[in-house]
Write a protein that holds these residues in place. Structure first.
Motif, PDB file in Angstrom:
ATOM      1  N   SER A 192     -47.043  66.893  -3.422  1.00  0.00           N
ATOM      2  CA  SER A 192     -47.634  66.330  -4.152  1.00  0.00           C
ATOM      3  C   SER A 192     -46.721  66.425  -5.827  1.00  0.00           C
ATOM      4  O   SER A 192     -46.527  67.373  -6.508  1.00  0.00           O
ATOM      5  CB  SER A 192     -48.692  66.177  -5.459  1.00  0.00           C
ATOM      6  N   VAL A 193     -46.268  65.054  -6.137  1.00  0.00           N
ATOM      7  CA  VAL A 193     -46.055  65.120  -8.347  1.00  0.00           C
ATOM      8  C   VAL A 193     -47.557  65.216  -8.904  1.00  0.00           C
ATOM      9  O   VAL A 193     -47.520  63.990  -8.906  1.00  0.00           O
ATOM     10  CB  VAL A 193     -44.900  64.091  -7.767  1.00  0.00           C
ATOM     11  N   THR A 194     -47.394  65.423 -10.135  1.00  0.00           N
ATOM     12  CA  THR A 194     -48.835  65.118 -11.277  1.00  0.00           C
ATOM     13  C   THR A 194     -48.134  65.272 -12.725  1.00  0.00           C
ATOM     14  O   THR A 194     -47.250  66.319 -12.732  1.00  0.00           O
ATOM     15  CB  THR A 194     -50.090  65.892 -11.299  1.00  0.00           C
ATOM     16  N   TYR A 195     -48.430  64.309 -13.213  1.00  0.00           N
ATOM     17  CA  TYR A 195     -47.047  64.081 -14.051  1.00  0.00           C
ATOM     18  C   TYR A 195     -47.665  62.929 -15.916  1.00  0.00           C
ATOM     19  O   TYR A 195     -48.692  61.942 -14.573  1.00  0.00           O
ATOM     20  CB  TYR A 195     -45.785  63.200 -13.982  1.00  0.00           C
TER      21      TYR A 195
ATOM     22  N   ILE B 115     -41.351  62.525 -18.094  1.00  0.00           N
ATOM     23  CA  ILE B 115     -42.361  62.350 -17.994  1.00  0.00           C
ATOM     24  C   ILE B 115     -42.744  64.010 -18.278  1.00  0.00           C
ATOM     25  O   ILE B 115     -41.539  64.613 -17.998  1.00  0.00           O
ATOM     26  CB  ILE B 115     -42.912  61.965 -16.690  1.00  0.00           C
ATOM     27  N   ASN B 116     -43.933  64.488 -19.058  1.00  0.00           N
ATOM     28  CA  ASN B 116     -44.617  65.814 -18.442  1.00  0.00           C
ATOM     29  C   ASN B 116     -44.999  65.903 -17.246  1.00  0.00           C
ATOM     30  O   ASN B 116     -45.689  65.601 -16.492  1.00  0.00           O
ATOM     31  CB  ASN B 116     -45.360  65.930 -19.620  1.00  0.00           C
ATOM     32  N   ILE B 117     -44.657  67.092 -16.079  1.00  0.00           N
ATOM     33  CA  ILE B 117     -44.979  67.731 -15.182  1.00  0.00           C
ATOM     34  C   ILE B 117     -45.493  68.273 -15.266  1.00  0.00           C
ATOM     35  O   ILE B 117     -45.522  69.419 -16.130  1.00  0.00           O
ATOM     36  CB  ILE B 117     -43.228  68.182 -14.220  1.00  0.00           C
ATOM     37  N   TYR B 118     -46.972  68.121 -14.707  1.00  0.00           N
ATOM     38  CA  TYR B 118     -47.869  68.603 -14.272  1.00  0.00           C
ATOM     39  C   TYR B 118     -47.680  69.985 -12.875  1.00  0.00           C
ATOM     40  O   TYR B 118     -47.790  68.984 -12.253  1.00  0.00           O
ATOM     41  CB  TYR B 118     -49.725  68.808 -15.011  1.00  0.00           C
ATOM     42  N   ASN B 119     -48.170  71.345 -12.790  1.00  0.00           N
ATOM     43  CA  ASN B 119     -47.492  71.628 -11.699  1.00  0.00           C
ATOM     44  C   ASN B 119     -49.234  72.364 -11.026  1.00  0.00           C
ATOM     45  O   ASN B 119     -49.606  73.371 -10.572  1.00  0.00           O
ATOM     46  CB  ASN B 119     -46.038  73.269 -11.855  1.00  0.00           C
ATOM     47  N   VAL B 120     -49.360  71.462 -10.024  1.00  0.00           N
ATOM     48  CA  VAL B 120     -50.747  70.909  -9.704  1.00  0.00           C
ATOM     49  C   VAL B 120     -50.916  71.374  -7.980  1.00  0.00           C
ATOM     50  O   VAL B 120     -50.150  69.569  -7.651  1.00  0.00           O
ATOM     51  CB  VAL B 120     -51.138  69.902 -10.387  1.00  0.00           C
ATOM     52  N   PRO B 121     -51.168  72.223  -7.501  1.00  0.00           N
ATOM     53  CA  PRO B 121     -51.076  71.795  -6.275  1.00  0.00           C
ATOM     54  C   PRO B 121     -51.845  70.674  -4.862  1.00  0.00           C
ATOM     55  O   PRO B 121     -53.088  70.169  -6.296  1.00  0.00           O
ATOM     56  CB  PRO B 121     -52.225  73.284  -5.323  1.00  0.00           C
ATOM     57  N   LEU B 122     -51.850  70.897  -4.316  1.00  0.00           N
ATOM     58  CA  LEU B 122     -52.400  69.249  -3.849  1.00  0.00           C
ATOM     59  C   LEU B 122     -54.132  69.895  -3.397  1.00  0.00           C
ATOM     60  O   LEU B 122     -54.339  68.751  -3.197  1.00  0.00           O
ATOM     61  CB  LEU B 122     -51.658  68.460  -2.439  1.00  0.00           C
ATOM     62  N   ARG B 123     -54.046  70.421  -2.881  1.00  0.00           N
ATOM     63  CA  ARG B 123     -54.707  71.945  -2.020  1.00  0.00           C
ATOM     64  C   ARG B 123     -55.069  73.053  -2.705  1.00  0.00           C
ATOM     65  O   ARG B 123     -54.309  73.710  -3.163  1.00  0.00           O
ATOM     66  CB  ARG B 123     -54.721  71.672  -0.587  1.00  0.00           C
ATOM     67  N   TRP B 124     -56.348  73.137  -3.262  1.00  0.00           N
ATOM     68  CA  TRP B 124     -56.838  74.305  -3.546  1.00  0.00           C
ATOM     69  C   TRP B 124     -57.188  75.467  -3.354  1.00  0.00           C
ATOM     70  O   TRP B 124     -57.788  74.960  -2.250  1.00  0.00           O
ATOM     71  CB  TRP B 124     -57.601  74.285  -5.440  1.00  0.00           C
ATOM     72  N   ASP B 125     -57.112  76.465  -3.540  1.00  0.00           N
ATOM     73  CA  ASP B 125     -58.205  77.990  -2.594  1.00  0.00           C
ATOM     74  C   ASP B 125     -59.675  77.472  -2.654  1.00  0.00           C
ATOM     75  O   ASP B 125     -59.934  77.305  -4.212  1.00  0.00           O
ATOM     76  CB  ASP B 125     -57.540  79.188  -3.169  1.00  0.00           C
TER      77      ASP B 125
END
Length: 237
Positions: A172-175, A183-193
């Motif tokens: 995924s890409v979150t921005y 753009i500003n990239i947010y390093n957000v995982p697609l799945r969380w623990d």
């Protein structure tokens, strides 16, 4: 002897007289054959008048003489001028239309919105997997938690867009967009623990670090054909 001399001299005198008379007659004939200056001038005037008259006749034949003929000639000239102007105007308009159509043909993405083009370009440049079955687009408003499964998560400070495939392996890409090609990239995982596996306060700190460590990136235009393919499989939620 004296008598013979007289006869000889008489004959000589007659011969000279005959020669003189013949010479005078020939001179008169030549003068009569040559035209006089008066005749030559008259002949010249006649030629000049004849040429002038001929020219005047041709001129009079070509120029309109009556009012109706003059009006018809004027109308014909005006119509020719209008037709020439109309043809030039039509030609210019036709060329403009051709240039516009040519410009549209040159821009293969003209049929798509700027938002869809942006989503496709971002994924083409930053997406982990380009072999997608579908490209999902989700809009997340400012104030929503970065980890929607944890109440202690920090929230997004601005509206963001999340791009993802249909599988976890697609990534995924979150921005967020800046409106200037970056753009500003947010390093957000697609799945969380699971929150149960984390110590208290860890998720809060982790999500706050995501906000602090956004990365500004310039988005390339990319390849039009690849952009089209991503737009065709795009699903906006």
């Amino acid at each position: 002897m004296k008598k013979l001399s007289k006869i000889f001299y008489s004959h000589a005198a007659l011969l000279l007289l005959a020669l003189l008379l013949a010479g005078c007659t020939g001179s008169k004939d030549e003068e009569s054959k040559q035209p006089s200056k008066h005749d030559a001038a008259a002949h010249s005037d006649k030629n000049d008048n004849g040429t002038e008259d001929s020219t005047n006749i041709r001129k009079e034949e070509t120029e309109p003489t009556t009012e109706s003929e003059k009006a018809a000639a004027k109308a014909s000239t005006e119509n020719a001028s209008k037709e020439s102007t109309t043809n030039e105007s039509s030609k210019t308009s036709s060329e403009k239309v051709k240039n516009v159509e040519k410009g549209k043909e040159g821009n293969g993405l003209a049929a798509y919105s700027s938002e869809k083009i942006e989503y496709a370009r971002v994924w083409l440049q930053l997406g982990p997997n380009q072999e997608l079955d579908e490209l999902n687009v989700r809009h997340i408003s400012a104030g929503e938690p970065i980890n929607p499964n944890d109440d202690t998560s920090a929230s997004y400070p601005e509206d963001v867009i999340q791009l993802a495939g249909s599988r976890l392996v697609d990534g995924s890409v979150t921005y967020s967009g800046n409106g200037d090609g970056t753009i500003n990239i947010y390093n957000v995982p697609l799945r969380w623990d699971s929150a149960a596996d984390l110590d208290q306060g860890v998720m809060r700190k982790e999500t706050e670090n995501i906000i602090k460590n956004t990365k500004k990136v310039y988005v390339n235009t990319g390849d039009d054909q690849k952009i089209k393919r991503l737009i065709d499989i795009m699903i906006i939620h």
